[in-house]
Every structure is written in C-alpha cells, then in structure tokens.
Write a protein that holds these residues in place. Structure first.
Motif, PDB file in Angstrom:
ATOM      1  N   LEU A  58     -55.376 117.968   1.831  1.00  0.00           N
ATOM      2  CA  LEU A  58     -55.619 117.635   3.231  1.00  0.00           C
ATOM      3  C   LEU A  58     -55.552 118.946   4.003  1.00  0.00           C
ATOM      4  CD1 LEU A  58     -53.293 114.537   3.828  1.00  0.00           C
ATOM      5  CD2 LEU A  58     -55.786 114.533   3.718  1.00  0.00           C
ATOM      6  N   GLU A  59     -56.542 119.175   4.852  1.00  0.00           N
ATOM      7  CA  GLU A  59     -56.555 120.394   5.662  1.00  0.00           C
ATOM      8  C   GLU A  59     -56.037 120.067   7.055  1.00  0.00           C
ATOM      9  OE1 GLU A  59     -60.332 122.400   5.637  1.00  0.00           O
ATOM     10  OE2 GLU A  59     -60.682 121.764   3.562  1.00  0.00           O
ATOM     11  N   LEU A  60     -54.974 120.748   7.454  1.00  0.00           N
ATOM     12  CA  LEU A  60     -54.394 120.574   8.781  1.00  0.00           C
ATOM     13  C   LEU A  60     -54.819 121.736   9.669  1.00  0.00           C
ATOM     14  CD1 LEU A  60     -50.695 119.637   7.894  1.00  0.00           C
ATOM     15  CD2 LEU A  60     -52.647 118.111   8.141  1.00  0.00           C
ATOM     16  N   ASP A  61     -55.285 121.421  10.847  1.00  0.00           N
ATOM     17  CA  ASP A  61     -55.615 122.425  11.853  1.00  0.00           C
ATOM     18  C   ASP A  61     -54.939 121.943  13.135  1.00  0.00           C
ATOM     19  OD1 ASP A  61     -56.627 124.457  13.354  1.00  0.00           O
ATOM     20  OD2 ASP A  61     -58.724 123.840  13.203  1.00  0.00           O
ATOM     21  N   LEU A  62     -53.717 122.422  13.378  1.00  0.00           N
ATOM     22  CA  LEU A  62     -52.881 121.874  14.435  1.00  0.00           C
ATOM     23  C   LEU A  62     -52.502 122.916  15.473  1.00  0.00           C
ATOM     24  CD1 LEU A  62     -50.443 119.821  12.172  1.00  0.00           C
ATOM     25  CD2 LEU A  62     -52.495 118.995  13.342  1.00  0.00           C
ATOM     26  N   ARG A  63     -52.200 122.396  16.668  1.00  0.00           N
ATOM     27  CA  ARG A  63     -51.701 123.239  17.756  1.00  0.00           C
ATOM     28  C   ARG A  63     -50.363 122.665  18.202  1.00  0.00           C
ATOM     29  NH1 ARG A  63     -55.087 123.392  23.110  1.00  0.00           N
ATOM     30  NH2 ARG A  63     -53.895 121.532  23.525  1.00  0.00           N
ATOM     31  N   LEU A  64     -49.338 123.489  18.259  1.00  0.00           N
ATOM     32  CA  LEU A  64     -48.014 123.091  18.725  1.00  0.00           C
ATOM     33  C   LEU A  64     -47.823 123.699  20.105  1.00  0.00           C
ATOM     34  CD1 LEU A  64     -47.934 122.919  15.581  1.00  0.00           C
ATOM     35  CD2 LEU A  64     -45.527 123.426  15.740  1.00  0.00           C
ATOM     36  N   SER A  76     -56.490 118.395  14.094  1.00  0.00           N
ATOM     37  CA  SER A  76     -57.278 117.555  13.195  1.00  0.00           C
ATOM     38  C   SER A  76     -56.741 117.616  11.769  1.00  0.00           C
ATOM     39  CB  SER A  76     -58.750 117.980  13.211  1.00  0.00           C
ATOM     40  OG  SER A  76     -58.888 119.285  12.688  1.00  0.00           O
ATOM     41  N   VAL A  77     -57.060 116.552  11.041  1.00  0.00           N
ATOM     42  CA  VAL A  77     -56.726 116.439   9.624  1.00  0.00           C
ATOM     43  C   VAL A  77     -58.021 116.105   8.903  1.00  0.00           C
ATOM     44  CG1 VAL A  77     -55.401 115.174   7.901  1.00  0.00           C
ATOM     45  CG2 VAL A  77     -54.440 115.548  10.179  1.00  0.00           C
ATOM     46  N   ARG A  78     -58.336 116.884   7.872  1.00  0.00           N
ATOM     47  CA  ARG A  78     -59.549 116.634   7.095  1.00  0.00           C
ATOM     48  C   ARG A  78     -59.191 116.387   5.639  1.00  0.00           C
ATOM     49  NH1 ARG A  78     -60.567 120.322  10.655  1.00  0.00           N
ATOM     50  NH2 ARG A  78     -60.208 122.105   9.319  1.00  0.00           N
ATOM     51  N   GLY A  79     -59.902 115.454   5.046  1.00  0.00           N
ATOM     52  CA  GLY A  79     -59.674 115.139   3.644  1.00  0.00           C
ATOM     53  C   GLY A  79     -60.724 114.172   3.142  1.00  0.00           C
ATOM     54  N   ARG A  80     -60.481 113.616   1.976  1.00  0.00           N
ATOM     55  CA  ARG A  80     -61.446 112.696   1.362  1.00  0.00           C
ATOM     56  C   ARG A  80     -60.710 111.465   0.860  1.00  0.00           C
ATOM     57  NH1 ARG A  80     -65.972 115.041  -2.266  1.00  0.00           N
ATOM     58  NH2 ARG A  80     -66.852 115.145  -0.202  1.00  0.00           N
ATOM     59  N   ALA A  81     -61.223 110.304   1.248  1.00  0.00           N
ATOM     60  CA  ALA A  81     -60.662 109.033   0.797  1.00  0.00           C
ATOM     61  C   ALA A  81     -61.573 108.438  -0.267  1.00  0.00           C
ATOM     62  CB  ALA A  81     -60.521 108.071   1.959  1.00  0.00           C
ATOM     63  N   ILE A  82     -60.972 107.825  -1.249  1.00  0.00           N
ATOM     64  CA  ILE A  82     -61.722 107.185  -2.329  1.00  0.00           C
ATOM     65  C   ILE A  82     -61.281 105.739  -2.405  1.00  0.00           C
ATOM     66  CG2 ILE A  82     -62.155 107.173  -4.819  1.00  0.00           C
ATOM     67  CD1 ILE A  82     -61.705 110.203  -4.766  1.00  0.00           C
ATOM     68  N   GLY A  83     -62.264 104.857  -2.569  1.00  0.00           N
ATOM     69  CA  GLY A  83     -61.940 103.439  -2.628  1.00  0.00           C
ATOM     70  C   GLY A  83     -62.960 102.657  -3.414  1.00  0.00           C
ATOM     71  N   GLU A  84     -62.996 101.372  -3.119  1.00  0.00           N
ATOM     72  CA  GLU A  84     -63.841 100.431  -3.825  1.00  0.00           C
ATOM     73  C   GLU A  84     -64.718  99.698  -2.821  1.00  0.00           C
ATOM     74  OE1 GLU A  84     -61.924  97.030  -5.903  1.00  0.00           O
ATOM     75  OE2 GLU A  84     -61.825  98.465  -7.540  1.00  0.00           O
ATOM     76  N   CYS A  85     -66.013  99.639  -3.097  1.00  0.00           N
ATOM     77  CA  CYS A  85     -66.938  98.894  -2.245  1.00  0.00           C
ATOM     78  C   CYS A  85     -66.540  97.421  -2.290  1.00  0.00           C
ATOM     79  CB  CYS A  85     -68.373  99.073  -2.747  1.00  0.00           C
ATOM     80  SG  CYS A  85     -69.597  98.084  -1.852  1.00  0.00           S
ATOM     81  N   ILE A  86     -66.446  96.803  -1.138  1.00  0.00           N
ATOM     82  CA  ILE A  86     -66.005  95.404  -1.108  1.00  0.00           C
ATOM     83  C   ILE A  86     -67.082  94.444  -1.595  1.00  0.00           C
ATOM     84  CG2 ILE A  86     -64.339  95.763   0.730  1.00  0.00           C
ATOM     85  CD1 ILE A  86     -66.480  94.304   2.553  1.00  0.00           C
ATOM     86  N   ARG A  87     -68.319  94.897  -1.727  1.00  0.00           N
ATOM     87  CA  ARG A  87     -69.393  94.012  -2.193  1.00  0.00           C
ATOM     88  C   ARG A  87     -69.667  94.140  -3.685  1.00  0.00           C
ATOM     89  NH1 ARG A  87     -73.603  94.996   2.724  1.00  0.00           N
ATOM     90  NH2 ARG A  87     -72.343  94.041   4.359  1.00  0.00           N
ATOM     91  N   CYS A  88     -69.739  95.386  -4.193  1.00  0.00           N
ATOM     92  CA  CYS A  88     -70.115  95.565  -5.603  1.00  0.00           C
ATOM     93  C   CYS A  88     -68.997  96.157  -6.464  1.00  0.00           C
ATOM     94  CB  CYS A  88     -71.361  96.432  -5.712  1.00  0.00           C
ATOM     95  SG  CYS A  88     -71.082  98.164  -5.275  1.00  0.00           S
ATOM     96  N   LEU A  89     -67.883  96.542  -5.840  1.00  0.00           N
ATOM     97  CA  LEU A  89     -66.716  97.104  -6.523  1.00  0.00           C
ATOM     98  C   LEU A  89     -66.942  98.492  -7.110  1.00  0.00           C
ATOM     99  CD1 LEU A  89     -65.421  93.882  -8.309  1.00  0.00           C
ATOM    100  CD2 LEU A  89     -64.891  94.723  -6.018  1.00  0.00           C
TER     101      LEU A  89
END
Length: 197
Positions: A58-64, A76-89
């Motif tokens: 996860l890439e954090l680009d923050l201002r305090l 901002s927070v950048r990253g990649r989510a992986i999951g399952e299609c709810i229609r075809c799996l």
C-alpha cells in the motif's frame, strides 16, 4: 480491602509502519510535514468478496498538519484489491486510490470533547506524539471497495442449470419443459416405445 489496578491502553509501537510520529510538529498550529511510504497491508483489509491481500504493498502519501485541536492527517492510499466476481466467480481486480482525512486530538482536548457530548469512540487521540493511521486507513479502504464486484460491467454470469460460463458461450441454453407438462412427456416416451414394437 483489595487494591485497585488501573489498566492503561497499550501504547503504540513507533516501529510499526502505520504509526506516525508527530513530534516534529510540536503543538504549533500550521506546522506541517509530509510522509510518503510503502507499507504492507494489514490482515482483513476488505470484505468477504473483495479485499487487499495481507502483505501486499500500500502506498501512503500523507500530510500531517498541526491544528488547535491536534494533528490532521490527510492524503491518499493506493493499492490493489483482489476479489471474486459476484456473477461468474472469476477473479476480479480493483485498483484503489482512496482519500484519507482524520483528526487526531490531543488527549486533553479529547476529554473536553467527551464532556461536551461527543462519543469517546468517535474521537481518535494521539498517544503521546504518535498516531495510528490503521483504523482510518481501514475505514477509507473498506468503504471504497465495490459492494458487488464484477469482472466486467456486462458479465452474464453462470448458467443456473449447469454452471457453465455464459461469457464463453453466449448462445448457451437448455430445453426446459414446463413442470405442468412433465407428465405428458412421460406418456410420449411410453407411446414411442409402443410404436417401435
């Protein structure tokens, strides 16, 4: 008489990548610093159908920024989510670029906020000079994930009869008899057998 023990919340670990040190800001409103870092995603960052795999980047680009009440953390927070299609799996991937903004109040200010009627759980507090951005990161990422992830917007899903991928065979179909006529189908096969003999 027994003795009373005061339990204190465990202090934050300054070595944790999701714990940020605000010491440089002092308590001077307007002072600011930026933090850019790549951290490993914590466990359970997602929902049942989609989430950020634990240990992925996860890439954090923050201002305090120091304000009167405490420290405002935004960015901002950048990253990649992986999951399952709810229609075809099938696997589905969603790139995330999520905005985060959270105020961490000084402990003495938090006490005043609670006295004024704010719920103690709604107020995020500094632990000395440290802030834990994981709860705010979790809130921002999980709410940004698709509620019903799809591999593509027009995914036709699976055949309800045999489970075949309808995207692979758009003309896929089954001859389905109305159950009210099923008894007549049995008579037809009896008639065909009699005719053959």
């Amino acid at each position: 008489m027994g003795t009373w023990k005061v339990q204190r919340a465990p202090h934050l670990d300054p070595r944790s990548p999701l714990v940020l040190d605000t010491h440089e800001l002092g308590r001077r409103p307007g002072s600011m610093r930026t933090v850019q870092r790549t951290v490993k995603a914590p466990e359970d960052l997602g929902t049942v159908v989609i989430g950020v795999p634990p240990g992925t980047d996860l890439e954090l680009d923050l201002r305090l920024e120091a304000v009167m009440e405490g420290v405002l953390v935004s960015g901002s927070v950048r990253g990649r989510a992986i999951g399952e299609c709810i229609r075809c799996l099938d696997e589905t991937v969603a790139d995330l670029d999520v905005t985060i903004q959270e105020l961490y109040v000084y402990p003495e200010r938090a006490a005043v906020a609670v006295e004024d009627g704010d719920d103690d759980e709604d107020v995020r507090k500094l632990d000395g000079d440290l802030v834990d951005v994981e709860p705010a990161l979790r809130d921002a990422v999980v709410t940004a994930l698709p509620f019903q992830p799809l591999c593509r917007p027009d995914c036709p899903g699976l055949c309800s009869e045999c489970g075949a991928h309808l995207a692979d065979d758009p003309d896929h179909s089954h001859e389905i008899l109305d159950p009210r006529w099923a008894a007549l189908g049995g008579l037809q096969s009896t008639y065909d057998e009699t005719k053959e003999s």
